[in-house]
Design a protein around this motif. Sequence first.
Motif, mmCIF file in Angstrom:
data_model
loop_
_atom_site.group_PDB
_atom_site.id
_atom_site.type_symbol
_atom_site.label_atom_id
_atom_site.label_comp_id
_atom_site.label_asym_id
_atom_site.label_seq_id
_atom_site.Cartn_x
_atom_site.Cartn_y
_atom_site.Cartn_z
ATOM 1 N N LEU A 1 -1.524 13.175 -0.237
ATOM 2 C CA LEU A 1 -1.910 12.692 -1.566
ATOM 3 C C LEU A 1 -0.703 12.241 -2.387
ATOM 4 O O LEU A 1 0.364 12.862 -2.326
ATOM 5 C CB LEU A 1 -2.632 13.800 -2.342
ATOM 6 N N TYR A 2 -0.920 11.175 -3.154
ATOM 7 C CA TYR A 2 0.063 10.670 -4.107
ATOM 8 C C TYR A 2 -0.639 10.448 -5.443
ATOM 9 O O TYR A 2 -1.780 9.975 -5.465
ATOM 10 C CB TYR A 2 0.618 9.316 -3.663
ATOM 11 N N PRO A 3 0.042 10.728 -6.566
ATOM 12 C CA PRO A 3 -0.554 10.440 -7.874
ATOM 13 C C PRO A 3 -0.698 8.929 -8.073
ATOM 14 O O PRO A 3 -0.049 8.142 -7.368
ATOM 15 C CB PRO A 3 0.443 11.052 -8.864
ATOM 16 N N PRO A 4 -1.547 8.508 -9.011
ATOM 17 C CA PRO A 4 -1.828 7.081 -9.195
ATOM 18 C C PRO A 4 -0.596 6.198 -9.385
ATOM 19 O O PRO A 4 -0.570 5.065 -8.921
ATOM 20 C CB PRO A 4 -2.699 7.042 -10.446
ATOM 21 N N GLU A 5 0.417 6.720 -10.040
ATOM 22 C CA GLU A 5 1.599 5.900 -10.336
ATOM 23 C C GLU A 5 2.584 5.801 -9.173
ATOM 24 O O GLU A 5 3.598 5.131 -9.263
ATOM 25 C CB GLU A 5 2.318 6.435 -11.583
ATOM 26 N N LYS A 6 2.289 6.453 -8.060
ATOM 27 C CA LYS A 6 3.215 6.481 -6.925
ATOM 28 C C LYS A 6 2.520 5.967 -5.669
ATOM 29 O O LYS A 6 2.056 6.729 -4.833
ATOM 30 C CB LYS A 6 3.726 7.913 -6.723
#
Length: 103
Positions: free
Chosen positions: A36-41
């Motif tokens: 998983l990656y946050p939306p900004e990454k």
Amino acid sequence: MFVFLPSPSGPGTGVPFHWHGPGYSEVIYGRKRWFLYPPEKEPHFHPNRTTLSWVTETYPYLPEEETPLECTIRPGEVLFFPDRWWHATLNLDTSVFISTFLG
């Protein structure tokens, strides 16, 4: 809310990186590895390549600051993924799971 019925998948299969609204995934049988990656990454991946090829060819060479959050969920465990988070999955065994999307 969308609910998908249990779906069996073999070892080495999975879903490449993508994002959508929030949801839950529960494993009934087997193990499922999540990245998983946050939306900004936004992750570095090719949309036509499998998660298994990303794990073997790209993941080992990522700089530490570009590695994803990850976990493996097992039978009876549930993972919540937030809205617009990038995620990919890799089935480590033959797996049966249920995904529920909130919206």
